[in-house]
Design an enzyme around this catalytic site. Sequence first.
Site, PDB file in Angstrom:
ATOM      1  N   LYS A  22       8.594  61.943  38.855  1.00 36.46           N
ATOM      2  CA  LYS A  22       7.947  63.238  39.099  1.00 36.46           C
ATOM      3  C   LYS A  22       8.232  64.193  37.932  1.00 36.46           C
ATOM      4  O   LYS A  22       7.318  64.780  37.363  1.00 36.46           O
ATOM      5  CB  LYS A  22       8.485  63.853  40.386  1.00 36.46           C
ATOM      6  CG  LYS A  22       8.142  65.320  40.595  1.00 36.46           C
ATOM      7  CD  LYS A  22       8.645  65.883  41.905  1.00 36.46           C
ATOM      8  CE  LYS A  22      10.011  66.442  41.833  1.00 36.46           C
ATOM      9  NZ  LYS A  22      10.134  67.799  41.270  1.00 36.46           N
ATOM     10  N   ASN A  23       9.504  64.300  37.554  1.00 38.93           N
ATOM     11  CA  ASN A  23       9.869  65.323  36.569  1.00 38.93           C
ATOM     12  C   ASN A  23       9.509  64.949  35.146  1.00 38.93           C
ATOM     13  O   ASN A  23       9.663  65.753  34.235  1.00 38.93           O
ATOM     14  CB  ASN A  23      11.353  65.671  36.699  1.00 38.93           C
ATOM     15  CG  ASN A  23      11.631  66.448  37.979  1.00 38.93           C
ATOM     16  OD1 ASN A  23      10.691  66.863  38.680  1.00 38.93           O
ATOM     17  ND2 ASN A  23      12.887  66.611  38.315  1.00 38.93           N
ATOM     18  N   ARG A  93       7.100  75.368  41.402  1.00 30.81           N
ATOM     19  CA  ARG A  93       7.637  76.215  40.328  1.00 30.81           C
ATOM     20  C   ARG A  93       7.327  75.646  38.952  1.00 30.81           C
ATOM     21  O   ARG A  93       7.266  76.365  37.970  1.00 30.81           O
ATOM     22  CB  ARG A  93       9.150  76.327  40.488  1.00 30.81           C
ATOM     23  CG  ARG A  93       9.632  76.831  41.802  1.00 30.81           C
ATOM     24  CD  ARG A  93      11.089  76.811  41.878  1.00 30.81           C
ATOM     25  NE  ARG A  93      11.852  77.507  40.879  1.00 30.81           N
ATOM     26  CZ  ARG A  93      11.616  77.980  39.728  1.00 30.81           C
ATOM     27  NH1 ARG A  93      10.577  77.934  39.292  1.00 30.81           N
ATOM     28  NH2 ARG A  93      12.380  78.553  38.930  1.00 30.81           N
ATOM     29  N   CYS A 117      13.378  79.782  44.877  1.00 25.88           N
ATOM     30  CA  CYS A 117      13.154  78.742  45.882  1.00 25.88           C
ATOM     31  C   CYS A 117      14.464  78.606  46.658  1.00 25.88           C
ATOM     32  O   CYS A 117      15.439  79.311  46.409  1.00 25.88           O
ATOM     33  CB  CYS A 117      12.734  77.433  45.244  1.00 25.88           C
ATOM     34  SG  CYS A 117      14.079  76.536  44.532  1.00 25.88           S
ATOM     35  N   ARG A 122      16.295  81.007  40.240  1.00 20.06           N
ATOM     36  CA  ARG A 122      15.574  80.225  39.241  1.00 20.06           C
ATOM     37  C   ARG A 122      14.673  81.087  38.353  1.00 20.06           C
ATOM     38  O   ARG A 122      13.463  80.940  38.325  1.00 20.06           O
ATOM     39  CB  ARG A 122      14.804  79.090  39.908  1.00 20.06           C
ATOM     40  CG  ARG A 122      15.760  78.189  40.682  1.00 20.06           C
ATOM     41  CD  ARG A 122      15.104  77.001  41.298  1.00 20.06           C
ATOM     42  NE  ARG A 122      14.690  76.037  40.270  1.00 20.06           N
ATOM     43  CZ  ARG A 122      14.050  74.912  40.580  1.00 20.06           C
ATOM     44  NH1 ARG A 122      13.735  74.671  41.814  1.00 20.06           N
ATOM     45  NH2 ARG A 122      13.701  74.073  39.634  1.00 20.06           N
ATOM     46  N   ASP A 309      20.416  67.009  40.919  1.00 22.56           N
ATOM     47  CA  ASP A 309      19.411  66.464  41.850  1.00 22.56           C
ATOM     48  C   ASP A 309      19.932  65.274  42.643  1.00 22.56           C
ATOM     49  O   ASP A 309      19.241  64.770  43.514  1.00 22.56           O
ATOM     50  CB  ASP A 309      18.146  66.032  41.085  1.00 22.56           C
ATOM     51  CG  ASP A 309      17.407  67.225  40.533  1.00 22.56           C
ATOM     52  OD1 ASP A 309      16.489  67.026  39.729  1.00 22.56           O
ATOM     53  OD2 ASP A 309      17.769  68.360  40.891  1.00 22.56           O
ATOM     54  N   ILE A 331      24.974  74.021  38.546  1.00 16.80           N
ATOM     55  CA  ILE A 331      23.635  74.332  38.025  1.00 16.80           C
ATOM     56  C   ILE A 331      22.924  75.385  38.856  1.00 16.80           C
ATOM     57  O   ILE A 331      22.389  76.352  38.331  1.00 16.80           O
ATOM     58  CB  ILE A 331      22.760  73.044  37.940  1.00 16.80           C
ATOM     59  CG1 ILE A 331      23.487  71.925  37.190  1.00 16.80           C
ATOM     60  CG2 ILE A 331      21.394  73.365  37.322  1.00 16.80           C
ATOM     61  CD1 ILE A 331      23.677  72.168  35.696  1.00 16.80           C
ATOM     62  N   ARG A 401       7.125  66.071  48.497  1.00 20.56           N
ATOM     63  CA  ARG A 401       6.888  66.629  47.163  1.00 20.56           C
ATOM     64  C   ARG A 401       7.433  65.702  46.088  1.00 20.56           C
ATOM     65  O   ARG A 401       6.926  65.650  44.977  1.00 20.56           O
ATOM     66  CB  ARG A 401       7.581  68.002  47.046  1.00 20.56           C
ATOM     67  CG  ARG A 401       6.899  69.123  47.791  1.00 20.56           C
ATOM     68  CD  ARG A 401       7.481  70.454  47.351  1.00 20.56           C
ATOM     69  NE  ARG A 401       7.546  70.497  45.914  1.00 20.56           N
ATOM     70  CZ  ARG A 401       8.402  71.249  45.220  1.00 20.56           C
ATOM     71  NH1 ARG A 401       9.259  72.019  45.856  1.00 20.56           N
ATOM     72  NH2 ARG A 401       8.408  71.249  43.909  1.00 20.56           N
TER      73      ARG A 401
HETATM   74  C1  EPZ Z   1      14.358  71.090  36.336  1.00 20.02           C
HETATM   75  O1  EPZ Z   1      14.181  72.369  36.889  1.00 20.02           O
HETATM   76  C2  EPZ Z   1      13.965  70.100  37.417  1.00 20.02           C
HETATM   77  N1  EPZ Z   1      12.550  70.295  37.754  1.00 20.02           N
HETATM   78  C3  EPZ Z   1      14.840  70.296  38.646  1.00 20.02           C
HETATM   79  O2  EPZ Z   1      14.487  69.293  39.582  1.00 20.02           O
HETATM   80  C4  EPZ Z   1      16.303  70.087  38.233  1.00 20.02           C
HETATM   81  O3  EPZ Z   1      17.141  70.320  39.345  1.00 20.02           O
HETATM   82  C5  EPZ Z   1      16.655  71.071  37.107  1.00 20.02           C
HETATM   83  O4  EPZ Z   1      15.743  70.883  35.994  1.00 20.02           O
HETATM   84  C6  EPZ Z   1      18.076  70.880  36.584  1.00 20.02           C
HETATM   85  O5  EPZ Z   1      18.226  69.566  36.133  1.00 20.02           O
HETATM   86  C7  EPZ Z   1      11.615  69.767  36.937  1.00 20.02           C
HETATM   87  O6  EPZ Z   1      11.910  69.135  35.939  1.00 20.02           O
HETATM   88  C8  EPZ Z   1      10.181  69.975  37.351  1.00 20.02           C
HETATM   89  P1  EPZ Z   1      16.555  74.526  34.598  1.00 20.02           P
HETATM   90  P2  EPZ Z   1      14.222  73.687  35.925  1.00 20.02           P
HETATM   91  O7  EPZ Z   1      15.653  75.462  33.860  1.00 20.02           O
HETATM   92  O8  EPZ Z   1      13.757  73.347  34.584  1.00 20.02           O
HETATM   93  C9  EPZ Z   1      18.893  78.690  35.015  1.00 20.02           C
HETATM   94  C10 EPZ Z   1      13.877  68.429  41.657  1.00 20.02           C
HETATM   95  O9  EPZ Z   1      14.554  68.282  42.673  1.00 20.02           O
HETATM   96  N2  EPZ Z   1      17.779  79.249  34.249  1.00 20.02           N
HETATM   97  O10 EPZ Z   1      17.133  73.365  33.875  1.00 20.02           O
HETATM   98  O11 EPZ Z   1      13.550  74.796  36.678  1.00 20.02           O
HETATM   99  C11 EPZ Z   1      18.446  78.181  36.382  1.00 20.02           C
HETATM  100  O12 EPZ Z   1      18.448  79.235  37.324  1.00 20.02           O
HETATM  101  C12 EPZ Z   1      13.974  69.710  40.859  1.00 20.02           C
HETATM  102  O13 EPZ Z   1      13.084  67.568  41.188  1.00 20.02           O
HETATM  103  C13 EPZ Z   1      17.780  80.614  33.969  1.00 20.02           C
HETATM  104  O14 EPZ Z   1      18.683  81.350  34.362  1.00 20.02           O
HETATM  105  O15 EPZ Z   1      15.788  73.983  35.882  1.00 20.02           O
HETATM  106  C14 EPZ Z   1      19.477  77.119  36.687  1.00 20.02           C
HETATM  107  O16 EPZ Z   1      20.626  77.740  37.195  1.00 20.02           O
HETATM  108  C15 EPZ Z   1      14.825  70.729  41.579  1.00 20.02           C
HETATM  109  N3  EPZ Z   1      16.749  81.132  33.243  1.00 20.02           N
HETATM  110  C16 EPZ Z   1      19.791  76.521  35.321  1.00 20.02           C
HETATM  111  O17 EPZ Z   1      19.380  77.509  34.349  1.00 20.02           O
HETATM  112  C17 EPZ Z   1      15.717  80.333  32.765  1.00 20.02           C
HETATM  113  O18 EPZ Z   1      14.810  80.849  32.089  1.00 20.02           O
HETATM  114  C18 EPZ Z   1      19.072  75.205  35.011  1.00 20.02           C
HETATM  115  O19 EPZ Z   1      17.702  75.399  35.291  1.00 20.02           O
HETATM  116  C19 EPZ Z   1      15.734  78.953  33.077  1.00 20.02           C
HETATM  117  C20 EPZ Z   1      16.788  78.422  33.805  1.00 20.02           C
END
Ligand code: EPZ
Length: 422
Positions: A22-23, A93, A117, A122, A309, A331, A401
């Site tokens: 998916k990702n 998202r 979410c 996020r 995850d 995270i 999903r």
């Molecule tokens: C990706 O989400 C994945 N989704 C998530 O998988 C996964 O849990 C996550 O990466 C971490 O590995 C997809 O790839 C579609 P991040 P993403 O930006 O990119 C903070 C699943 O179950 N942050 O790496 O949205 C954020 O709040 C999903 O398949 C900011 O503060 O996650 C988090 O604490 C759930 N500001 C951390 O960084 C930003 O601009 C990591 O988030 C961006 C992120």
Amino acid sequence: MDALLIEGPTKLHGTVRISGSKNTALPLLFSSLLFDTEVTFSNVPRLWDIETTLSLLNDMGASSQWNKEEGIVRIVPKIERRVASYEWVKKMRAGILALGPLVAKYGEAKVSLPGGCAIGARPVNFHLEALQKMGVTIQVEEGYIHAKVKNRVRGVELDFPQVTVTGTENLLMVAAMADGTTILRNAAKEPEVISLGEFLIKAGANIAGLGTSEITIIGSTLKAPKEPMEIPADRIETGTWMAIAVATRSRLRLEKCRPRELTSVIEVFEKMGVHFECDDARETMEIIPAEKYSPVDVITEPYPGFPTDMQAQLMICLSQAEGISHVCETIFENRFMHVDELTRLGAKIELDGNMAVIYGPQKLSGAPVMATDLRASACLVIAGLCAQGATKISRIYHLDRGYQRLEEKLRPLGAKIERFKE
Ligand code: EPZ
């Protein structure tokens, strides 16, 4: 709404084929916005998030065809509206991944802010700050990100304050068409980022450092690759099946998987006493459970660390270990919602901030529970397979999903699991 009814405990036997990731699929589908001609993807998983992504792209004017049986998606990106509307982004998202390619290709974008979410606020500030440094004007009004750049975005050196997977993916797509060189520091090393980068290179992008924390991109013109891009196996689905085998003490064989992408998960389960026979060349993994499991302490980290995850799925396994385990979630700030539901099934887990203390072994007994987010719902399915008696899981749209009809993969292995409307 759909719900699942599971009769446990059940031992499982047999082989499971892992579906496409998916990702990995999501950023690749959004990268079609960078091109003028058709792009094709194979081994695309049948998930709600794919449905949502194609609806979002079609809403912009693209025409996409999805042959679900064959797992083929074709997208002709004739974009008339450079808008990713709230209607779709509120469901997924990852709609934020429309921002980068629209700005890179068209110099403008109107993308709904993804709401928070269940697992956390996020924010997307890292995405926006990076775009601003590349010369993009960003205004946030009425829940939408309005992005505009006069000519082309310009290549710059960027340092992400925190590793962000979709932030790295968005900026990779922008930098691929920028004027000049971009360096992304503290970039995400996830395999999904590597797959996206490899696809962009096939399209003519000039990228070095994929899979490391520093990626250098020299902007160039891109052309849609003629060859279909195969979506690689889903490493979190693979990890979820590892957890199913461990928790139910079932010997399972996984096919079409990539063991090398799960090193940190294999290490944790091996510390518990599980054995693995992995063959990356044949894309197979045998999981050999143990009679007794040792407790372990785990911290979630960006790749190649233990994936957030997989945190919920690991927790149900730890409830069966002989002793006290600790899981630290670094995270997301609210990714322990599955704990209350596991407690209803008899697990003994204490929370202290971002630390969970899991006491084992705990006998679980079936009860009605509620899914709260994607990976938490997978954890509840695993718990239901271990619990004595019937477990009903409601709101399993969360599960759909990210998992392709999980119950249809479980039943042939001996699971007593039915989907019904409640
Ligand atoms: C990706 O989400 C994945 N989704 C998530 O998988 C996964 O849990 C996550 O990466 C971490 O590995 C997809 O790839 C579609 P991040 P993403 O930006 O990119 C903070 C699943 O179950 N942050 O790496 O949205 C954020 O709040 C999903 O398949 C900011 O503060 O996650 C988090 O604490 C759930 N500001 C951390 O960084 C930003 O601009 C990591 O988030 C961006 C992120």
